[in-house]
Design a protein around this motif. Structure first.
Motif, short mmCIF file in Angstrom:
data_model
loop_
_atom_site.label_atom_id
_atom_site.label_comp_id
_atom_site.label_asym_id
_atom_site.label_seq_id
_atom_site.Cartn_x
_atom_site.Cartn_y
_atom_site.Cartn_z
N TYR A 25 4.54 -2.56 -2.78
CA TYR A 25 3.31 -3.11 -2.19
C TYR A 25 3.59 -4.44 -1.52
O TYR A 25 2.89 -4.87 -0.62
CB TYR A 25 2.22 -3.30 -3.25
N CYS A 35 5.50 -7.07 -5.34
CA CYS A 35 4.70 -6.16 -6.15
C CYS A 35 5.24 -4.76 -5.88
O CYS A 35 5.18 -4.27 -4.76
CB CYS A 35 3.23 -6.27 -5.76
N LEU A 46 4.17 -1.10 -12.78
CA LEU A 46 4.01 -2.09 -11.72
C LEU A 46 4.88 -3.29 -12.06
O LEU A 46 4.72 -3.91 -13.12
CB LEU A 46 2.54 -2.51 -11.60
N CYS A 49 3.13 -8.89 -9.71
CA CYS A 49 1.98 -8.77 -8.81
C CYS A 49 1.80 -10.12 -8.12
O CYS A 49 0.95 -10.91 -8.49
CB CYS A 49 0.72 -8.33 -9.56
N LEU A 51 0.96 -10.56 -5.02
CA LEU A 51 0.10 -10.46 -3.83
C LEU A 51 -1.09 -11.38 -3.96
O LEU A 51 -1.72 -11.44 -5.02
CB LEU A 51 -0.40 -9.02 -3.67
N SER A 56 -4.55 -3.68 -1.47
CA SER A 56 -3.67 -2.53 -1.19
C SER A 56 -3.45 -1.70 -2.45
O SER A 56 -3.25 -0.49 -2.38
CB SER A 56 -2.33 -3.00 -0.61
N LEU A 57 -3.49 -2.35 -3.62
CA LEU A 57 -3.36 -1.61 -4.88
C LEU A 57 -4.58 -0.74 -5.12
O LEU A 57 -4.50 0.35 -5.67
CB LEU A 57 -3.19 -2.58 -6.04
N LYS A 59 -6.53 0.47 -2.71
CA LYS A 59 -6.55 1.53 -1.70
C LYS A 59 -5.85 2.78 -2.20
O LYS A 59 -6.31 3.89 -2.02
CB LYS A 59 -5.88 1.03 -0.41
N GLY A 60 -4.73 2.58 -2.85
CA GLY A 60 -3.98 3.71 -3.40
C GLY A 60 -4.86 4.57 -4.28
O GLY A 60 -4.71 5.79 -4.33
N PRO A 73 -4.05 1.61 -11.36
CA PRO A 73 -2.98 1.62 -10.35
C PRO A 73 -1.59 1.83 -10.95
O PRO A 73 -0.64 2.11 -10.22
CB PRO A 73 -3.09 0.23 -9.70
N ALA A 427 7.27 -3.06 2.80
CA ALA A 427 6.07 -2.76 2.01
C ALA A 427 5.45 -1.46 2.53
O ALA A 427 5.40 -1.24 3.74
CB ALA A 427 5.08 -3.91 2.10
N GLY A 428 5.01 -0.61 1.63
CA GLY A 428 4.32 0.62 2.02
C GLY A 428 5.25 1.79 2.27
O GLY A 428 4.79 2.90 2.54
#
Ligand SMILES: [Zn+2]
Ligand SMILES: [Zn+2]
Length: 559
Positions: A25, A35, A46, A49, A51, A56-57, A59-60, A73, A427-428
């Protein structure tokens, strides 16, 4: 940068298992924080973190839950250390998912609240559960976690995850931020604790890319000299730092460096850097013995009596401290113009190289200001990073944390490309970590050891790091304690002399007759002692043996 695999693929992905993958992430390419979501079999972990925005966490989770998974998450969070780029999203994450377990080392769990200085410490110290160091804990069925001190910051850990199925075990190590060298308040990561793990995957930081740093003492001396010169020129010195780590290191350095000890000088500590000092004091029993020892003789930080004095800056004093030369340590987030007032003396602002701290050069400072950089590294340099990788020899190396160009420098190193599957994900972008059915450890590279030469009168001493003795070949090399040196072109080649060679040698190589031993004793014949006065009388002896009844002589009795 895209995910890349080395050309010499060692794994037939057709037969490989797909129990491991990593979805980043945040990879901290430029301060956005780390992250990482790691999957080991059914477990979702995880890692950190950092961020600032955790959407974005979320959204998943909005997507349809795959295979009926829980709406969290991850199954749990593991925090490597308390720096903001690894921790700043945790409070929001905890508030969004109060049931999500968050684990860290004990010291990290105590330092974490400094990331939210305006919150009630009591409330947030609860959300993080402390795990012990160096002891495996089964946090989920078949998933074991073990923490190893990683240097860098008190409480910082590298985390080993072992996921075991009925077929085999999978091992993944996340370094977090790590540092191999000892600094003033935290011992470096111990390579020997991590050797022989047979890792499948290593997630490692690459902050400094392939850069090589001068020895830590050099870095410290350069900084101390620069500060010393500034004070001599009637400047005050302003050191903006993060709340934890660098600030306290600087304080220890300034207090104990010979340029400053005993000097009539004030070191002011302001903001959360001061709060960080207070928190360190509460955790003293977790610090290295050298630090605890120091603290037994004088206060570790706050000291009005012993010079240079270390003092807490009270609110409202900022515009007054610079009227005579002094040193100020403060938060990197503070507006530095509050100190640099027209009626104070001139200021030298020293900013740490390659950190998130940037001095705003567009400021219209009211006084006379000089801004410079210095290096006091808190992360491993390039050679340290490759050293750790070669000690662990994982199948996959995943680089995070560093500018994309620095990470590209690392991933393109031949010594890594030729041995490991090297990744540097954005990321992503999901990283699949295919693992072969049997563990094939990549071959170890040849290491170059750096040493020091000392010439004293007629003797030359070569000091080499003790890591050299970890090699199984060392025993043979050092067997007799004697070496042969010879020039080969411009290079000096060292060779260990073996027992056998010493016994069989011809006189042009090593003059055994110089040494007092059975080989040069007149009472030794046919490798047997014939001296009734010797405790070895009538025994078979080795030629390099020795007893107090030695008498020189015995030419030609070496057969
Ligand atoms: Zn850090
Ligand atoms: Zn970091």
């Amino acid at each position: 940068m895209s995910d890349r695999l080395s050309a010499s693929s060692r794994i037939d992905t057709g037969e490989a298992s797909h129990e491991l993958e990593c979805l980043p992430y945040g990879v901290n390419h430029s301060g956005e924080g780390v992250c990482l979501l790691v999957r080991m079999g059914p477990h979702r972990i995880l890692l950190d973190c950092g961020l600032a925005d955790i959407s974005s966490l979320m959204k998943g989770l909005a997507k349809p839950a795959r295979r009926g998974r829980s709406p969290l998450p991850a199954d749990f969070v593991l925090v490597s250390h308390a720096h903001a780029d690894h921790a700043r999203g945790l409070l929001a994450l905890h508030q969004a998912f109060p049931l999500l377990p968050i684990y860290a080392s004990e010291v990290t769990s105590k330092l974490l609240p400094l990331n939210w200085p305006n919150q009630n410490l009591q409330d947030i110290s609860q959300f993080c559960q402390a795990l012990p160091l160096r002891s495996p804990v089964e946090v989920k069925d078949g998933l074991v976690v073990e923490l190893f001190p990683a240097g860098h910051l008190p409480g910082a850990v590298a985390v080993l995850f072992t996921y075991t199925t009925s077929q085999r075990s999978y091992k993944l190590l996340y370094t977090g931020d790590f540092f191999l060298s000892n600094s003033r308040l935290v011992e470096g990561l111990r390579l020997e604790e991590l050797r022989g793990l047979e890792l499948d995957a290593l997630i490692i930081e690459g902050t400094y890319g392939t850069a090589r740093h001068p020895h830590r003492r050099n870095q410290e001396n350069q900084l101390a000299e620069r500060v010393n010169r500034a004070i001599a020129d009637s400047y005050s010195v302003l050191l903006p730092t993060p709340a934890l780590g660098l600030g306290q290191e600087l304080l220890m350095l300034l207090r104990s460096h010979h340029h400053f000890t005993g000097r009539d000088l004030d070191i002011w500590v302001d903001g959360t850097v001061a709060v960080g000092c207070d928190t360190y004091l509460e955790l003293l029993s977790h610090f290295p013995p050298s630090v605890q020892n120091f603290a037994r003789h004088q206060p570790l930080f706050w000291d009005e009596r012993i010079r240079p004095r270390v003092r807490r800056l009270q609110p409202g004093q900022r515009d007054r401290v610079g009227r005579y030369p002094c040193i100020v340590l403060t938060d990197s987030t503070v507006d530095l113009r509050e100190y640099c007032q027209p009626d104070t003396g001139p200021w030298l602002i020293l900013s740490p190289e390659k950190t998130e701290i940037k001095i705003n050069n567009n400021y219209q400072f009211p006084g006379i200001i000089t801004v410079e950089n210095y290096l006091l590294a808190q992360h491993s340099d390039g050679p340290g990073t490759t050293q750790l990788i070669h000690n662990l020899r994982p199948q996959h190396v995943i680089f995070v944390h560093g500018s994309p160009t620095y990470l590209a420098d690392l991933t393109s190193l031949d010594e890594l490309q030729n041995r490991y599957h090297v990744h540097s994900p954005e990321a992503g972008v999901l990283v699949e970590i295919p693992i072969g059915e049997t563990f094939l450890q990549p071959a170890a590279p040849e290491t170059n050891y750096e040493g020091e030469l000392t010439e004293l009168d007629t003797v030359v001493t070569i000091a080499l790091p003790d890591a050299i003795t970890a090699d199984p070949r060392w025993r043979q090399f050092a067997d007799t304690g004697l070496i042969e040196a010879r020039w080969q072109g411009e290079e000096l080649v060292l060779r260990g002399l073996s027992q056998r060679e010493l016994l069989n040698q011809s006189s042009d190589r090593f003059i055994l007759s110089d040494v007092e031993c059975c080989g040069t004793c007149r009472h030794q014949r046919g490798q047997r002692c014939w001296n009734p006065a010797s405790p070895l009388f009538n025994f078979k002896v080795t030629l390099d043996g020795y007893c107090p009844a030695f008498e020189r002589g015995n030419e030609g009795a070496r057969d």
